[in-house]
Design an enzyme around this catalytic site. Structure first.
Site, PDB file in Angstrom:
ATOM      1  N   LEU A 121       0.860  -1.173   0.000  1.00  0.00           N
ATOM      2  CA  LEU A 121       0.000   0.000   0.000  1.00  0.00           C
ATOM      3  C   LEU A 121       0.899   1.225   0.000  1.00  0.00           C
ATOM      4  O   LEU A 121       1.995   1.199   0.583  1.00  0.00           O
ATOM      5  CB  LEU A 121      -0.905   0.035   1.244  1.00  0.00           C
ATOM      6  CG  LEU A 121      -1.996  -1.027   1.379  1.00  0.00           C
ATOM      7  CD1 LEU A 121      -2.740  -0.831   2.703  1.00  0.00           C
ATOM      8  CD2 LEU A 121      -2.968  -0.983   0.215  1.00  0.00           C
ATOM      9  N   ASP A 122       0.443   2.297  -0.632  1.00  0.00           N
ATOM     10  CA  ASP A 122       1.199   3.542  -0.574  1.00  0.00           C
ATOM     11  C   ASP A 122       1.435   3.918   0.878  1.00  0.00           C
ATOM     12  O   ASP A 122       0.614   3.633   1.758  1.00  0.00           O
ATOM     13  CB  ASP A 122       0.434   4.674  -1.259  1.00  0.00           C
ATOM     14  CG  ASP A 122       0.236   4.430  -2.744  1.00  0.00           C
ATOM     15  OD1 ASP A 122       1.042   3.686  -3.332  1.00  0.00           O
ATOM     16  OD2 ASP A 122      -0.713   4.985  -3.312  1.00  0.00           O
TER      17      ASP A 122
END
Length: 299
Positions: A121-122
């Site tokens: 995930l970012d």
């Protein structure tokens, strides 16, 4: 269905539900050629007769001060919750990562193998991340992301709202050659489809649910911005970025676990950062069919 049992010495006991050749078993669990070189297998597999898989070498979990929050776990995998602002993997900065926290948890349980994340995930995004716990099964989980059979759903709060309550955005995505941090929508890029559903719209903001079909880098962030409803506090794609965390959360993962080869669906409630914003700016949090996370303690 096949079950796995991990022994403290690193041996993995496997109980198959049918007789098969070794080649079929390796193919069923998509065990890569690299992984095959690191394991010792029996010459044949028989119905309900356990056999042992021995790893020639493996990395053990490393102790860290802070454990990750574990949302789901079985013998072969686990799902951990990543807070906004933390990394999934080490980037060389020395900062504690979600992977570090997961392996701190496993080390305290006496588990012999180091878990690895199956996706990312970012750093600005919060939510669920799937980890593989048994090294030779890593390809089994990685293949589900590569083949796009994983189900991933997100909550997001945007400035503005989609034109329809259910809006499908299909825009190919490529790297921005002028800004290495960003992606752009460009013909000839990688195919990407996002399905947005409006859950509530109020005060110029909207709480949406998004399902991604392809899972490209920054896909939801870029598709939302390009469609006229950028995510609140997005530092890359929202020119009106205010102080605060990106209001984007992966709340649902649907995957097949190697343990019993069964479909597994994991969901959590609305993250405190999104819930607080909705309470202040959108007349409260809508009923989402599940409990909202503890707003006082967060994670």
């Amino acid at each position: 269905m096949t079950t796995f049992h991990v022994q403290p010495d690193g041996r993995v006991l496997v109980r198959p539900d049918q007789s098969m050749t070794i080649a079929t078993w390796l193919d069923t669990f998509k065990i890569s050629k690299a992984a095959q070189k690191n394991i010792v297998l029996p010459s044949s597999i028989h119905l309900n007769r356990p056999f042992s898989v021995t790893l020639k070498r493996f990395d053990s979990p490393v102790w860290h001060e802070q454990e990750a929050r574990i949302v789901y776990e079985d013998v072969t995998c686990l799902v951990a919750y990543k807070p906004a602002g933390s990394l999934v993997h080490d980037d060389g900065s020395g900062a504690c990562t979600l992977e570090d926290g997961v392996n701190a948890y496993l080390a305290r349980q006496g588990f012999p193998f180091r878990a690895k994340a199956c996706h990312r995930l970012d750093v600005e995004t919060c939510g669920l991340v799937l980890f593989c716990k048994i090294p030779f099964l890593q390809s089994f989980y990685d293949a589900q992301f590569r083949d796009q059979t994983i189900q991933k759903e997100y909550y997001l709060i945007t400035q503005g709202r989609p034109k329809q309550n259910r809006q499908i955005v299909e825009l190919a995505i490529a790297r921005d050659r002028h800004d290495a941090r960003k992606m752009i929508a460009r013909p000839g890029g990688k195919e990407a489809t996002t399905i947005f559903q409006t859950l509530r719209a109020d005060g110029g903001f909207a709480l949406l649910k998004a399902r991604i079909v392809h899972g490209r880098k920054h896909q939801i962030r870029l598709h939302a911005a390009q469609s006229g409803f950028p995510i609140v506090n997005d530092p890359l794609y929202n020119p009106n970025k205010k102080h605060g965390v990106l209001l984007l959360q992966c709340f649902h993962l649907g995957f097949v676990s190697a343990q019993n080869e069964q479909k597994t669906d994991i969901e959590v409630g609305l993250d405190p950062s999104l819930a607080r914003f909705a309470q202040v700016h959108m007349q409260g949090v809508p009923h989402l069919g599940q409990d909202v996370l503890d707003l006082e303690n967060g994670f």
